[in-house]
Design a protein around this motif. Structure first.
Motif, PDB file in Angstrom:
ATOM      1  N   LYS A  94       0.854  -1.179   0.000  1.00  0.00           N
ATOM      2  CA  LYS A  94       0.000   0.000   0.000  1.00  0.00           C
ATOM      3  C   LYS A  94       0.892   1.231   0.000  1.00  0.00           C
ATOM      4  O   LYS A  94       1.851   1.319   0.767  1.00  0.00           O
ATOM      5  N   ALA A  95       0.574   2.187  -0.875  1.00  0.00           N
ATOM      6  CA  ALA A  95       1.373   3.403  -0.996  1.00  0.00           C
ATOM      7  C   ALA A  95       0.806   4.487  -0.093  1.00  0.00           C
ATOM      8  O   ALA A  95      -0.411   4.664   0.001  1.00  0.00           O
ATOM      9  N   ARG A  96       1.694   5.212   0.549  1.00  0.00           N
ATOM     10  CA  ARG A  96       1.303   6.290   1.458  1.00  0.00           C
ATOM     11  C   ARG A  96       2.175   7.520   1.203  1.00  0.00           C
ATOM     12  O   ARG A  96       3.341   7.397   0.819  1.00  0.00           O
ATOM     13  N   ILE A  97       1.603   8.703   1.413  1.00  0.00           N
ATOM     14  CA  ILE A  97       2.383   9.927   1.403  1.00  0.00           C
ATOM     15  C   ILE A  97       2.377  10.498   2.815  1.00  0.00           C
ATOM     16  O   ILE A  97       1.707   9.975   3.713  1.00  0.00           O
ATOM     17  N   ASP A  98       3.111  11.589   3.001  1.00  0.00           N
ATOM     18  CA  ASP A  98       3.108  12.307   4.274  1.00  0.00           C
ATOM     19  C   ASP A  98       2.238  13.551   4.108  1.00  0.00           C
ATOM     20  O   ASP A  98       2.521  14.390   3.240  1.00  0.00           O
ATOM     21  N   PRO A  99       1.173  13.703   4.882  1.00  0.00           N
ATOM     22  CA  PRO A  99       0.315  14.878   4.728  1.00  0.00           C
ATOM     23  C   PRO A  99       0.990  16.189   5.121  1.00  0.00           C
ATOM     24  O   PRO A  99       0.482  17.266   4.778  1.00  0.00           O
TER      25      PRO A  99
ATOM     26  N   ASP B   7       5.420  20.168   4.152  1.00  0.00           N
ATOM     27  CA  ASP B   7       6.838  20.342   3.836  1.00  0.00           C
ATOM     28  C   ASP B   7       7.528  19.044   3.429  1.00  0.00           C
ATOM     29  O   ASP B   7       8.688  19.070   3.005  1.00  0.00           O
ATOM     30  N   SER B   8       6.827  17.936   3.539  1.00  0.00           N
ATOM     31  CA  SER B   8       7.427  16.650   3.206  1.00  0.00           C
ATOM     32  C   SER B   8       7.449  16.434   1.689  1.00  0.00           C
ATOM     33  O   SER B   8       6.550  16.865   0.958  1.00  0.00           O
ATOM     34  N   ASP B   9       8.493  15.736   1.218  1.00  0.00           N
ATOM     35  CA  ASP B   9       8.591  15.406  -0.206  1.00  0.00           C
ATOM     36  C   ASP B   9       7.781  14.171  -0.575  1.00  0.00           C
ATOM     37  O   ASP B   9       7.707  13.814  -1.755  1.00  0.00           O
ATOM     38  N   LEU B  10       7.198  13.499   0.424  1.00  0.00           N
ATOM     39  CA  LEU B  10       6.347  12.349   0.135  1.00  0.00           C
ATOM     40  C   LEU B  10       5.001  12.861  -0.358  1.00  0.00           C
ATOM     41  O   LEU B  10       4.147  13.275   0.420  1.00  0.00           O
ATOM     42  N   GLU B  11       4.809  12.844  -1.664  1.00  0.00           N
ATOM     43  CA  GLU B  11       3.628  13.466  -2.260  1.00  0.00           C
ATOM     44  C   GLU B  11       3.518  13.083  -3.728  1.00  0.00           C
ATOM     45  O   GLU B  11       4.459  12.557  -4.325  1.00  0.00           O
ATOM     46  N   VAL B  12       2.373  13.367  -4.317  1.00  0.00           N
ATOM     47  CA  VAL B  12       2.208  13.365  -5.770  1.00  0.00           C
ATOM     48  C   VAL B  12       2.431  14.795  -6.226  1.00  0.00           C
ATOM     49  O   VAL B  12       1.757  15.719  -5.764  1.00  0.00           O
ATOM     50  N   SER B  13       3.395  14.987  -7.107  1.00  0.00           N
ATOM     51  CA  SER B  13       3.765  16.339  -7.508  1.00  0.00           C
ATOM     52  C   SER B  13       3.490  16.649  -8.970  1.00  0.00           C
ATOM     53  O   SER B  13       3.420  17.816  -9.360  1.00  0.00           O
ATOM     54  N   TYR B  14       3.339  15.611  -9.788  1.00  0.00           N
ATOM     55  CA  TYR B  14       3.090  15.822 -11.216  1.00  0.00           C
ATOM     56  C   TYR B  14       2.082  14.800 -11.731  1.00  0.00           C
ATOM     57  O   TYR B  14       1.927  13.714 -11.163  1.00  0.00           O
ATOM     58  N   ILE B  15       1.444  15.162 -12.813  1.00  0.00           N
ATOM     59  CA  ILE B  15       0.592  14.236 -13.549  1.00  0.00           C
ATOM     60  C   ILE B  15       1.144  14.120 -14.957  1.00  0.00           C
ATOM     61  O   ILE B  15       1.322  15.124 -15.654  1.00  0.00           O
ATOM     62  N   GLY B  16       1.445  12.905 -15.349  1.00  0.00           N
ATOM     63  CA  GLY B  16       1.939  12.666 -16.689  1.00  0.00           C
ATOM     64  C   GLY B  16       0.792  12.455 -17.657  1.00  0.00           C
ATOM     65  O   GLY B  16      -0.220  11.841 -17.328  1.00  0.00           O
TER      66      GLY B  16
ATOM     67  N   THR C 299      -5.795  11.773   0.888  1.00  0.00           N
ATOM     68  CA  THR C 299      -4.658  12.529   1.411  1.00  0.00           C
ATOM     69  C   THR C 299      -3.829  13.110   0.273  1.00  0.00           C
ATOM     70  O   THR C 299      -3.376  14.263   0.331  1.00  0.00           O
ATOM     71  N   ILE C 300      -3.617  12.321  -0.766  1.00  0.00           N
ATOM     72  CA  ILE C 300      -2.861  12.776  -1.935  1.00  0.00           C
ATOM     73  C   ILE C 300      -3.523  13.979  -2.591  1.00  0.00           C
ATOM     74  O   ILE C 300      -2.869  14.986  -2.899  1.00  0.00           O
ATOM     75  N   VAL C 301      -4.829  13.895  -2.790  1.00  0.00           N
ATOM     76  CA  VAL C 301      -5.561  14.966  -3.470  1.00  0.00           C
ATOM     77  C   VAL C 301      -5.558  16.248  -2.640  1.00  0.00           C
ATOM     78  O   VAL C 301      -5.375  17.358  -3.163  1.00  0.00           O
ATOM     79  N   GLU C 302      -5.747  16.113  -1.343  1.00  0.00           N
ATOM     80  CA  GLU C 302      -5.742  17.286  -0.473  1.00  0.00           C
ATOM     81  C   GLU C 302      -4.399  18.012  -0.533  1.00  0.00           C
ATOM     82  O   GLU C 302      -4.346  19.244  -0.639  1.00  0.00           O
ATOM     83  N   LYS C 303      -3.308  17.250  -0.476  1.00  0.00           N
ATOM     84  CA  LYS C 303      -1.986  17.875  -0.495  1.00  0.00           C
ATOM     85  C   LYS C 303      -1.653  18.434  -1.875  1.00  0.00           C
ATOM     86  O   LYS C 303      -1.069  19.515  -1.995  1.00  0.00           O
TER      87      LYS C 303
ATOM     88  N   PHE D 283       6.644   7.991  -2.421  1.00  0.00           N
ATOM     89  CA  PHE D 283       5.725   7.340  -1.503  1.00  0.00           C
ATOM     90  C   PHE D 283       6.452   6.463  -0.491  1.00  0.00           C
ATOM     91  O   PHE D 283       7.555   6.001  -0.738  1.00  0.00           O
ATOM     92  N   ASN D 284       5.810   6.241   0.618  1.00  0.00           N
ATOM     93  CA  ASN D 284       6.176   5.146   1.509  1.00  0.00           C
ATOM     94  C   ASN D 284       5.430   3.906   1.051  1.00  0.00           C
ATOM     95  O   ASN D 284       4.243   3.977   0.706  1.00  0.00           O
ATOM     96  N   TYR D 285       6.109   2.761   1.098  1.00  0.00           N
ATOM     97  CA  TYR D 285       5.465   1.494   0.786  1.00  0.00           C
ATOM     98  C   TYR D 285       5.221   0.734   2.087  1.00  0.00           C
ATOM     99  O   TYR D 285       6.157   0.472   2.843  1.00  0.00           O
ATOM    100  N   VAL D 286       3.990   0.361   2.313  1.00  0.00           N
ATOM    101  CA  VAL D 286       3.638  -0.434   3.484  1.00  0.00           C
ATOM    102  C   VAL D 286       3.246  -1.827   3.000  1.00  0.00           C
ATOM    103  O   VAL D 286       2.235  -1.992   2.319  1.00  0.00           O
ATOM    104  N   PRO D 287       4.036  -2.851   3.303  1.00  0.00           N
ATOM    105  CA  PRO D 287       3.734  -4.188   2.791  1.00  0.00           C
ATOM    106  C   PRO D 287       2.524  -4.800   3.475  1.00  0.00           C
ATOM    107  O   PRO D 287       2.303  -4.627   4.668  1.00  0.00           O
TER     108      PRO D 287
END
Length: 222
Positions: free
Chosen positions: A14-19, A22-31, A95-99, A179-183
């Motif tokens: 499961k993929a996670r970001i940091d809400p 200031d964290s770099d764990l995020e979705v930053s672009y859409i291809g 969480t991704i969409v909010e950030k 992302f963080n990966y949570v197995p």
């Protein structure tokens, strides 16, 4: 409806970001890509999905469709983890969409996940996460998509991008980020009845160790 062949023996993360903003764990672009990992193209209707068709509005130059589909296993292969699946659940997508919105990334687009091909004049003007509890249905044409999926519409004022859309070179959205990966328990061990006591202990130790520090840069649609 799109059907996906799943290899049951592969590990799922499961993929996670940091809400934290200031964290770099995020979705930053859409291809803007030709083969979205979520296997859905712009504004496809059920009768057309097997042909990967999409609807264009010549007058408004709008492209619409899912950017992320909740609970959909996305196949990946790399040197670090080998073959595996990544899943974004409803909470992660919210969480991704909010950030993504809070950081003003609504114009962050590139072609085929190439940072050397960032494009201008493509802007998200409509973005929502489907939510049955709030009475927010999925986008028309994607009614079979899981609750908690992210849908966007973008205005394309970039002439070269629009020509690529019309030509079929660009067919869908594909997010990218860190992302963080949570197995989670591997598919082949999904039933606890299949596990011995030693296997349970071994699995728990592996999950605990991986959860501590695993991070991965992922191009979800590559």
């Amino acid at each position: 409806m799109a059907f996906i062949s799943i290899r049951m023996e592969l590990q799922v993360y499961k993929a996670r970001i940091d809400p934290n903003i200031d964290s770099d764990l995020e979705v930053s672009y859409i291809g803007l890509v030709d083969r979205p990992a979520i296997e859905r193209n712009f504004q496809a209707f059920k009768a057309q999905q097997q042909r990967a068709a999409f609807i264009l509005n010549e007058e408004k130059r709008i492209i619409s469709g899912p950017a992320m589909i909740a609970d959909m296993p996305i196949y990946r292969k790399d040197d670090q983890l080998g073959e595996y699946y990544v899943v974004f659940d409803k909470l992660a997508i919210q969480t991704i969409v909010e950030k993504f919105s809070a950081k003003g990334y609504l114009k962050n687009f590139n072609l085929f996940h190439d940072q050397q091909q960032k494009v201008s004049d493509v802007t998200i003007f409509n973005s929502f996460v489907s939510d049955t509890d709030l009475g927010i249905p999925p986008m028309t044409g994607f009614e079979d998509v899981a609750d908690g999926s992210w849908f966007i519409s973008a205005k394309v004022n970039n002439p070269s991008v629009w020509e690529a859309v019309k030509a079929g070179t660009i067919k869908g959205f594909s997010v990218e980020g860190l992302f963080n990966y949570v197995p989670v328990i591997a598919q082949k061990m999904a039933s606890s009845n299949d596990l011995t006591e030693d296997e349970c202990c071994f699995l728990k130790e592996g999950i605990d160790s991986l959860q501590e520090a695993m991070q991965a840069a992922v191009l979800v649609g590559s």
